[in-house]
Design an enzyme around this catalytic site. Structure first.
Site, PDB file in Angstrom:
ATOM      1  CG  HIS A  85      41.485  46.669  41.442  1.00  0.00           C
ATOM      2  ND1 HIS A  85      41.220  46.899  40.103  1.00  0.00           N
ATOM      3  CD2 HIS A  85      42.066  47.792  41.898  1.00  0.00           C
ATOM      4  CE1 HIS A  85      41.638  48.101  39.775  1.00  0.00           C
ATOM      5  NE2 HIS A  85      42.152  48.676  40.847  1.00  0.00           N
ATOM      6  N   GLY A  99      38.881  51.757  38.266  1.00  0.00           N
ATOM      7  CA  GLY A  99      37.429  51.736  38.331  1.00  0.00           C
ATOM      8  C   GLY A  99      36.752  52.779  37.479  1.00  0.00           C
TER       9      GLY A  99
END
Length: 277
Positions: free
Chosen positions: A80, A215
């Site tokens: 994302h 992340g």
């Protein structure tokens, strides 16, 4: 996936305003050669504590997402983070000796679903390897059979905001979180947690990853005293809320995919990477 024409990424590896010689030092994944005696609810990490931690930054706006170094040419992050990468210019900056690299490819998992956050994983390949030293080391990727049991105490790290709607951290933050069982987490999130997801945090709240930590790594110290990448910061409802723990990409579900993708060789794309390590 549409890959932007030119991307640069700023890689910040746990240390600022220090001068160390950059030489090849590699003692195996998941080790921390340099150990000295906000994540919401976290504390400042000491220099060199998390040598696989990476910061992905927009050139003009600074930090955007985290990532982890898993090999000399490869970073792992969340898919994302790159949904809108066609409008971003990333700059990679480390701390030590500057060098320019080419990024060969950014690989999003083909089954990534931006609406459910399922399969939220991405790989970034560098055209030239980074050099391992006291402050730059890869984290271990666990085997697909590896089990991170409920209640295990692990660490999440990043430069995300220090509170919900707060400001980004200026120093790398670290926080202890506990693995939460899949069934328990799914009850709290109305069955939104898929088998590719892992929950960690504090059910009472107070400690969590938050915006800007996406992340980045959730790592657990396993037998043999090595750190393994258990999760990738993915999503959650708010930050550090009661009964709303952080939800991470469950890395063991992607071990084979990571190995398969990192072994493939493709022609480099016209993507640039500035590395200071």
């Amino acid at each position: 996936m549409r890959i932007p024409f030119e991307i640069t990424i700023l890689l910040i590896l746990c240390l600022r305003n220090k001068s160390y010689k950059c030489h090849a030092v590699h003692v195996g994944c998941g080790t921390r050669p340099r150990k000295r005696a906000k994540i919401v609810g976290g504390t400042d990490a000491q220099a060199g504590s998390w040598p696989w931690q990476v910061s992905l930054q927009m050139e003009r706006y600074g930090h955007v997402c985290g990532a982890s170094l898993v090999a000399s040419r490869w970073l792992v992050s969340a898919a994302h983070c790159f949904q809108d990468s066609d409008v971003f210019v990333y700059v990679l900056a480390g701390i030590l000796m500057p060098a320019t690299r080419q990024i060969r490819r950014i690989i999003l998992h083909s089954q990534y679903d931006q609406f459910t956050s399922d399969y939220d994983i991405a790989l970034l390949e560098l055209s030239a390897p980074v050099f391992f030293n006291e402050l730059v080391q890869p984290v271990c990727v666990p085997a697909s059979s590896h089990a991170f049991t409920s209640g295990t105490s692990c660490f999440v790290t990043g430069w995300g905001v220090l509170s919900e709607e707060g400001e980004l951290a200026t120093l790398l933050q670290e926080a202890t979180v506990n693995i939460i069982s899949h069934n328990t987490c799914n009850k709290m999130y109305d069955d939104a947690v898929t088998p590719r997801m892992l929950c960690a945090g504090n059910i009472q709240g107070g400690v969590d990853a938050c915006q800007g930590d996406s992340g980045g790594p959730l790592v657990c110290l396993e037998r043999g005293r090595r750190w393994f990448l258990a999760g990738i910061v993915s999503w959650g409802e708010g930050c550090a809320r009661q009964n709303r723990p952080g939800v991470y990409t469950r890395v063991i579900k992607f071990t084979d995919w990571i190995h398969q993708q990192t072994k493939e060789q493709r022609q480099p794309l016209r993507l640039s990477l500035l590395v200071v390590i």
